[in-house]
Design a protein around this motif. Structure first.
Motif, PDB file in Angstrom:
ATOM      1  N   GLU A   1       4.869  10.731  -0.525  1.00  0.00           N
ATOM      2  CA  GLU A   1       4.560  11.519   0.666  1.00  0.00           C
ATOM      3  C   GLU A   1       5.841  11.946   1.379  1.00  0.00           C
TER       4      GLU A   1
ATOM      5  N   ALA B   1       2.847   5.660  -2.910  1.00  0.00           N
ATOM      6  CA  ALA B   1       2.302   6.787  -2.145  1.00  0.00           C
ATOM      7  C   ALA B   1       3.233   7.165  -1.002  1.00  0.00           C
ATOM      8  N   GLY B   2       3.811   6.153  -0.350  1.00  0.00           N
ATOM      9  CA  GLY B   2       4.713   6.420   0.757  1.00  0.00           C
ATOM     10  C   GLY B   2       5.944   7.200   0.311  1.00  0.00           C
TER      11      GLY B   2
ATOM     12  N   TRP C   1       0.798  -1.239   0.000  1.00  0.00           N
ATOM     13  CA  TRP C   1       0.000   0.000   0.000  1.00  0.00           C
ATOM     14  C   TRP C   1       0.818   1.270   0.000  1.00  0.00           C
ATOM     15  N   LYS C   2       2.020   1.209   0.592  1.00  0.00           N
ATOM     16  CA  LYS C   2       2.840   2.422   0.652  1.00  0.00           C
ATOM     17  C   LYS C   2       3.843   2.492  -0.498  1.00  0.00           C
TER      18      LYS C   2
ATOM     19  N   SER D   1      -1.583   2.368  -5.076  1.00  0.00           N
ATOM     20  CA  SER D   1      -0.658   3.222  -4.330  1.00  0.00           C
ATOM     21  C   SER D   1      -0.080   4.318  -5.217  1.00  0.00           C
TER      22      SER D   1
ATOM     23  N   ALA E   1      -4.283   5.985   0.181  1.00  0.00           N
ATOM     24  CA  ALA E   1      -3.848   4.670  -0.295  1.00  0.00           C
ATOM     25  C   ALA E   1      -4.317   3.574   0.662  1.00  0.00           C
TER      26      ALA E   1
ATOM     27  N   THR F   1      -0.693   8.581   1.810  1.00  0.00           N
ATOM     28  CA  THR F   1      -0.753   7.201   2.275  1.00  0.00           C
ATOM     29  C   THR F   1      -2.079   6.917   2.967  1.00  0.00           C
TER      30      THR F   1
END
Lengths: 321, 306
Positions: A107, A103-104, A99-100, A185, A194, A191
């Motif tokens: 971010e 997006a992680g 999931w990250k 993601s 996400a 996050t």
């Protein structure tokens, strides 16, 4: 994975803003991601989890399964037991691992390190997918291989083909969910969003998908949609029954979990019970539609690997980071 | 061929105009300081150079390649120290540098690179435990991997102490001597003053001045500030000084002791002569060149002051 294999270096593709894919770059990103994305205890934790799952269920099967041993179907039963659990657990693991992924990095800003180096955005996406898939796949392999010895010893008969078939389909199933996770993601910089998307995916396939079938059945009983009727021969003569229309079965077959079960029966005779197969044969008058056949489950799994990442490859090229 | 050519670059985020028809050139082999207050659009410009964001309008070429379609070629020849990054906390400095080398397909020596940025002690420590300054040194080392033709450094002295900032400038100088073009952004004047051949000042997404450090100094009207301590000042004296041809401004700074501050573009002796002629006794005087800081302030605050 993707059909695009642009070479990039020589081409002057001024008209197309899309980036190219370099296998070398993909490999570098995947390796970096594999090193960085998981703490080592997580990798070994997953391996031990799969190992324990196999050994524990083998214990159960061998304890209660004297009859099964006599019928020489212990491995098949084990596959059914394990797949019931992995069907639920693998998506959870894949979604948590993935999931990250993008997006992680967006971010936190670490994606600027990746993209300051000569990688295209497509390289980054594919590298991430491969890196995260490798974590899940390798821990599955480690768990399965280590458990094989104990499983073989505990089960009276050990069918290596069934066992490896389960491993192979589990990897495919895990990669499908990893593809969904990494792709989602990449669609957001947050996050939080996400994470919500991951929960959404889980709810979609575990609650909504089941609810759809129930809802359709309800609608059919109320006559809102018309079902198909079929006859069953019973001791008291033929009985007229109604089943959902074909497209409802098609919708059901798209669920990755359903496809996982379906595809498992390509490699093992176990996953689908004989009863189910017989029931389907009766419902469709012996003419089982393609989307309920085993190979279609395999295709659906491939679909869930290819389509999400293909959409993400296209989309991620368009956005400002 | 210029190292960086930006033509009519406009970037808007919804209603907000981050860059407004920005044009400038960075010549090959020069150190170019990209200066502006926070929020002026420096990072947006750099993000366009690296294809992190797409321009709304305009043309950008880096090392002769189109920044959008040939970004990979650009980045394989460029070392970048981005702004607002985060290091990979589970990778060591060595692994970071190896990743950069692998990505660029070049060989380099992680130890030597880290020696240059004074981080060799942390070679095999995971970056998760680094301070901001250490992370900044690591990123600088990553930018130096493979002797790139162009260095793009976004606020490179962020997180560095004065000593670290001096070392960073020294590295910029060394890289430039090796032949690299250096483009770096800063909101701190003295960073730029010390090493840059030319400086561009950005304000509200527009380039308000591009010149050498000397040229910029000369371009502001307050070329030299003359500070004179006298025995008395009256309006008549003040008016007389103001009316001198080379004086752009004169003001009384202090009454005890009476001090006159005069902005002069030409001869300072004319001011002193005029004072003597009027019977004013000069006790003391000092001159100061306009610092680049004054220049910066004059360019970036002018509009609000008007």
């Amino acid at each position: 994975m993707s059909s695009e294999t642009g070479t990039g270096t020589g081409g002057s593709d001024r008209s197309a803003p899309g980036s190219s894919i370099h296998p070398e770059s993909v490999r570098a990103v995947a390796k970096k991601d594999f090193q960085d994305s998981v703490r080592s205890w997580m990798f070994w934790g997953l391996s031990i989890f799969f190992f324990t799952l196999l050994v524990a269920l083998t214990g159960v099967v061998s304890y209660f399964g004297e009859d099964l041993a006599a019928q020489d179907v212990t491995t098949e039963v084990l596959v059914v037991f394990v797949s019931e659990i992995t069907r639920l657990v693998l998506p959870l693991i894949a979604l948590i691992l993935g999931w990250k992924a993008i997006a992680g990095e967006r971010e936190s800003g670490s994606i600027k390190i990746l993209l300051s180096l000569p990688h295209s955005r497509k390289d980054v996406l594919l590298g991430k997918l491969i890196g995260r898939s490798a974590v899940l796949s390798l821990s599955l392999i480690v768990g399965f291989v280590l458990a094989a010895i104990i499983v073989a010893a505990l089960l009276g008969s050990f069918d290596i083909v069934d066992y490896l078939g389960l491993l192979a389909m589990s990897i495919l199933y895990g990669v499908a969910y990893t593809s969904i996770a990494v792709s989602l993601s990449s669609l957001t910089r947050s996050t939080t969003i996400a994470g919500a998307a991951m929960v959404g995916v889980f709810v979609l396939f575990y609650i909504v998908w089941n609810a759809i079938t129930s809802a359709l059945r309800l609608l059919m009983d109320r006559g809102t949609i018309s079902g198909e009727s079929y006859t069953v021969e019973t001791n008291e003569g033929p009985v007229e029954l109604e089943r959902l229309p074909d497209w409802a079965f098609f919708i059901e077959s798209i669920d990755p979990g359903y496809a996982y079960n379906n595809a498992l029966s390509i490699v093992t005779g176990a996953a689908e019970s004989d009863l189910d197969v017989q029931l389907e044969a009766v419902m469709f008058n012996g003419d089982i539609p393609f989307y309920l056949q085993d190979w279609f489950g395999f295709l659906i799994l491939l679909f869930w690997i290819v389509v999400p990442i293909a959409v993400a490859l296209y989309r991620f090229d368009q956005v400002d980071l | 061929m210029p190292a960086i050519a930006v033509d009519g670059l406009t970037k808007s985020y919804g209603q907000t105009l981050a860059l407004d028809d920005l044009s400038f050139r960075v010549e090959e082999g020069e150190v170019f300081g990209f200066l502006g207050p926070n929020g002026a659009g420096k990072s947006t410009t750099i993000n366009v150079l690296l294809d992190f964001v797409r321009p709304t309008a305009g043309q950008v070429e880096v090392l002769g390649f189109d920044a959008q379609t040939r970004s990979r070629e650009i980045r394989s020849r460029t070392g970048v120290l981005p702004e607002g990054y985060q290091t990979y906390e589970r990778l060591t400095a060595r692994q970071h540098l190896e990743f950069a080398m692998e990505s660029k397909g070049v060989e380099d020596d992680p130890e030597r690179l880290l020696e240059r940025v004074d981080l060799v002690d942390a070679l095999d420590k995971k970056a998760g435990g680094y301070s901001k300054g250490m992370a900044q040194r690591l990123m600088l080392a990553m930018a130096l991997v493979g002797e790139p033709e162009l260095l793009i450094l976004d606020e490179p002295s962020t997180g560095l102490d004065p000593n670290g900032a001096r070392e960073m400038r020294e590295i910029v100088r060394q890289e430039n001597e090796r032949g690299a073009t250096v483009f770096f952004s800063s909101h701190i004047m003295e960073q730029v003053e010390a090493v840059c051949d030319r400086v561009g000042i950005l304000r509200d997404g527009e380039m308000v001045a591009v010149d050498s450090v000397e040229g910029l100094r000369d371009s502001v009207s307050e070329g030299t500030t003359l500070r004179v301590t006298v025995d008395r000042i009256d309006d008549e004296v003040l008016q007389a000084v103001r009316s001198l041809p080379d004086v752009s401004n004169a003001a009384v700074e202090d009454e005890q002791p009476p001090t006159l501050v005069v902005q002069v573009e030409g001869s300072k002796t004319a001011v002193l002569g005029e004072l003597e002629n009027r019977g004013v006794e000069v006790h003391d005087f000092s001159t100061a060149k306009a610092s680049l800081d004054d220049v910066f302030r004059s360019y970036t605050t002018e509009v609000q002051a008007r």
